[in-house]
Every structure is written in structure tokens, then in C-alpha cells.
Design a protein around this motif. Structure first.
Motif, PDB file in Angstrom:
ATOM      1  N   ARG A  75      13.119  -0.250  -9.623  1.00 30.13           N
ATOM      2  CA  ARG A  75      14.162  -0.444  -8.979  1.00 30.13           C
ATOM      3  C   ARG A  75      15.437   0.580  -9.294  1.00 30.13           C
ATOM      4  O   ARG A  75      16.120   1.274  -8.189  1.00 30.13           O
ATOM      5  CB  ARG A  75      14.731  -1.855  -8.869  1.00 30.13           C
ATOM      6  N   ILE A  86      17.218  -1.337  -4.220  1.00 30.92           N
ATOM      7  CA  ILE A  86      15.993  -2.505  -3.943  1.00 30.92           C
ATOM      8  C   ILE A  86      16.733  -3.624  -4.837  1.00 30.92           C
ATOM      9  O   ILE A  86      16.772  -3.777  -6.231  1.00 30.92           O
ATOM     10  CB  ILE A  86      14.778  -2.247  -4.858  1.00 30.92           C
ATOM     11  N   GLN A 203      10.136  -0.428  -2.446  1.00 30.28           N
ATOM     12  CA  GLN A 203      11.392  -1.420  -1.484  1.00 30.28           C
ATOM     13  C   GLN A 203      10.527  -2.665  -0.722  1.00 30.28           C
ATOM     14  O   GLN A 203      10.955  -3.751  -0.508  1.00 30.28           O
ATOM     15  CB  GLN A 203      12.279  -0.683  -0.700  1.00 30.28           C
TER      16      GLN A 203
END
Length: 436
Positions: A75, A86, A203
């Protein structure tokens, strides 16, 4: 050297840095996918299979936490490298602590855990394909420009991007250089695009689902409703305190002054007594107003921050409190106020209900979270479900997405851990010290 020639150097340097950065990032994604994701997927599946044997009860939370660590790293890379945010979808850990089976149940009941497991598997081929495309164009292009033509000059043989150089002679060398430069130029543009495609793929699996977002919105709506109710109750308390306390004293003060005015000529002695009573009543009213204001927002909190306000509070208690605070700055005012009153309420509970001889308090800031720990050596047995004070603290913290966990076995000690997500702003003026 002309201005144009001087400008070419920095552009070539930036070009080279972009090629190298994209190449390194693509290699990192491939290595993480094969070394990290694939091994974690295999170990996580094995730990799930070992649950009936008992060892899986311990291994499953450990393996899924390791997967979460890698997912959080992905992320961070997606946001830094490609600008793809994310959000973290994991459910907060329940208050009160978890045993072995409780942690296993909490881990496996979170849908994000299974999506992370699926990501560790699917990310292996996806990262490989996109990473090879990004790195392959760079390697092949640079080979066509920097290696193949010069190797052909030395050995009379070389391999260009799509042909052997000995078949076409000088035309093959020129074509190799041109095509290699074109592939390298394309890799500069296409490499970041491929990294972004990988970030978008991550994502799709690592971001909160619609159900999770709906649950999150519902939770926020509940905490907002509880906060509004608590604020309304606080306003009613302030109104009641003003009506029954300061307002009543001010009315009596006004009546005494009026009587003193009427009796000043005929009975000066009684008038002086009434004025003395009025002066005492004004002092009491002023004290009540100050206490009321202090209950709304203590002046020491605004002047000295959470550090100084909590230390002053600890010194005013009838039992010794060990205070350890390490705050490199100050939270925003609403968060600071919520933290102060949460600590104040917990210390009040210690004094009223714990039967303890001493207490301790620790406040620190790490990973964008304000951590507050209040403990005592009392009789234990504290239960948030049975006390309105602790429930009020939970509501106050929940309004800022905070949490509270209570550990209080019979016989003590009681330890309450509170967390508030926040950033610190201005640096502190003086270093913290310990207060006993």
C-alpha cells in the motif's frame, strides 16, 4: 560549450534516473511477489491445515499478520510510486484483549484477511508479467545500444533486439542502436504505467470492499449519534450547574445588595453584614464559575498542552501517580481535549473505585497514534459494560476513531489502554520528565 549542450546534460541525467528507478522498482515487485507472497501463501495455507492439530491456532494469526505487513508495504509503495491510495480495511482489535482462540477467530472473521491471502497468490503471476515487461524493455533496449554493436565489432558476431548482427553488417548495427534506443525510450514512458497498473490491481484486492465501507459508515454514524447525545447531556449538565449553582448565588447576591442599600441609612451595621455576605457569595459564585469553565476546557490544557495538563491533574490526586509522557508535539485541540478528559475520567475512576495505593500513567505518540495507558494496583474487576464512566470514555474516543482496551483480572492490576489516531503539530517547548 553552448547553452543547448549545457541543457542536454541534466536531461540525460533525469532520463537515466527514471530508467534506473523504474527498473529497480519492477525488480523489487518481482522479488517481493516470489520471495514474499508465494512463501507466505504456502505457509498460511499450511497453518490453516494445522488448526485441527492445535499448532495452527498459534500459527494462523502470526502468518496472517505477516501477510498484512507485506500488504501494508505494498500500500505504501502504491501511494509513493504511482499515486494510488489503498486504505487499510482491517477491523480494529476488540477491547479487553484476546486469547489464543479469540485472536484466531478475530483474524479469520475479518474478510480482509481472506482478500489478503488471495492477493498473495494472484500477485505472483501479475507482478511477474508486469515486472518482466517493465524490466525486459529496459534491459533489451540498453543491450541494443550499449552491448550488441560493440560486441559485434570485437567478435564479428552479436545479437540485436530482433536479429543477429552478422547477417546485416553495418545496417544491422545501425538498426540495433536505433531500435534499442527506441525500446529504452518506450520503457521510460511505459514502465511507470505498468507499475501503476500493478498498483491498481493491488488496490482491487487490498482496498476496503463496499460491504466494509458500508459497515464503516454505519459505525461512524453510530459514534456520531452517541457523541451528539453525549454533547447534549453535557450541555444539560452545564445548564443545570449554572441554574442551581452560580445563578442561584448571583440572585442571592443581588438581593443582599438591594437590602443593604435600603438599610444603609437606618441600620448601617446590618447593611455592613449584608455586604459582607454579598462579598462571600460573590467569591463562591466566582469559584463555581471557574470550576465549570475548567470542566469545559481547562485553561492549563490550552496553556501547557496535554503534557502539562495531565501532570497538573496527577499532582492534584490523593494518591501517588507515576507519570511518563513523551510527546514531541501537540495534537489538534479537539483530540487533545478528548485525550485529557479520557485520562481524567480514568484517574477519577482509580480514586473512586479501585482501592489502589498507587497508579501509573504513560502517554506517547508513535505511528500517528496517541497511546495512553492508565494502570493501578487496586482490586481489579473493572468492566466497561457495568460502568457508565468507561462507556462515556469509549464514546468520547470513538468520535475520533479511537479505541479502548481494559485488562482487569480479579485482584488486579487494572490496565486501561486508549488509542487515538492523530498527528502532532508544533514541537514541544521543553523535554518531558518523570513525575512521581
Amino acid at each position: 560549450m553552448s547553452d543547448r549542450e549545457l541543457a542536454i546534460g541534466p536531461r540525460l541525467g533525469a532520463y537515466g534516473r527514471r530508467v534506473l528507478t523504474t527498473f529497480v522498482r519492477a525488480i523489487v515487485q518481482i522479488v517481493v511477489a516470489y520471495v514474499g507472497n508465494l512463501s507466505l501463501f504456502i505457509l498460511a495455507v499450511l497453518s490453516l491445515a494445522f488448526i485441527p492439530l492445535g499448532i495452527g491456532v498459534v500459527l494462523v494469526p502470526v502468518m496472517f499478520q505477516a501477510i498484512r505487513t507485506v500488504a501494508n508495504l505494498q500500500r505504501a509503495w502504491a501511494a509513493e510510486w504511482s499515486g494510488v491510495e489503498i486504505p487499510v480495511p482491517y477491523r480494529p482489535e476488540p477491547a479487553g484483549g484476546l486469547g489464543l482462540f479469540g485472536r484466531l477467530r478475530w483474524t479469520l472473521s475479518d474478510p480482509a484477511s481472506w482478500r489478503d491471502l488471495l492477493w498473495t497468490l494472484l500477485n505472483v503471476p501479475v507482478a511477474l508479467v508486469l515486472g518482466v515487461l517493465a524490466t525486459g524493455m529496459t534491459i533489451y533496449g540498453l543491450e541494443g545500444v550499449l552491448v550488441a554493436p560493440w560486441l559485434a565489432q570485437i567478435t564479428d558476431y552479436g545479437w540485436g533486439p530482433f536479429w543477429t548482427l552478422d547477417e546485416y553488417g553495418a545496417f544491422g548495427v545501425i538498426g540495433t542502436i536505433v531500435l534499442g534506443a527506441a525500446l529504452t525510450a518506450v520503457s521510460v514512458r511505459l514502465g511507470p504505467v505498468l507499475l501503476r497498473v500493478h498498483a491498481l490491481f493491488c488496490q482491487s484486492l487490498l482496498a476496503p470492499t463496499r460491504a466494509a465501507l458500508t459497515e464503516r459508515v454505519q459505525r461512524l454514524a453510530e459514534t456520531r449519534s452517541e457523541t451528539v447525545d453525549a454533547s447534549a447531556a453535557e450541555l444539560r449538565r452545564i445548564e443545570r450547574d449554572l441554574h442551581d449553582g452560580a445563578q442561584a448565588r448571583l440572585v442571592a447576591l443581588s438581593m443582599n445588595i438591594g437590602l443593604a442599600e435600603e438599610m444603609m441609612r437606618d441600620d448601617p451595621e446590618t447593611a455592613r453584614q449584608l455586604l459582607a455576605e454579598a462579598r462571600a457569595a460573590s467569591g463562591s459564585a466566582l469559584t463555581e464559575l471557574r470550576d465549570l469553565v475548567r470542566g469545559i476546557h481547562p485553561p492549563v490544557l490550552a496553556e501547557r498542552g496535554l503534557d502539562g495538563a495531565v501532570r497538573a491533574l496527577a499532582l492534584s490526586l490523593p494518591l501517588p501517580v507515576d507519570v511518563r509522557i513523551d510527546l514531541p508535539g501537540r495534537p489538534d485541540a479537539p483530540v487533545e481535549s478528548a485525550a485529557y478528559f479520557a485520562v481524567a475520567e480514568m484517574l477519577a475512576n482509580v480514586v473512586k473505585h479501585s482501592g489502589s495505593q498507587r497508579a501509573w500513567l504513560q502517554i506517547e505518540h508513535a505511528d500517528d497514534r496517541l497511546l495512553m495507558i492508565v494502570g493501578d494496583d487496586g482490586t481489579g474487576g473493572a468492566d466497561p459494560a457495568r460502568g457508565s464512566g468507561m462507556r462515556g470514555i469509549e464514546r468520547r474516543l470513538a468520535a475520533f476513531d479511537g479505541t479502548m482496551a481494559v485488562t482487569s483480572p480479579p485482584g488486579g492490576p487494572t490496565v486501561v489502554t486508549m488509542e487515538l489516531p492523530c498527528a502532532l503539530s508544533s514541537p514541544k517547548i521543553s523535554p518531558s520528565s518523570e513525575t512521581g
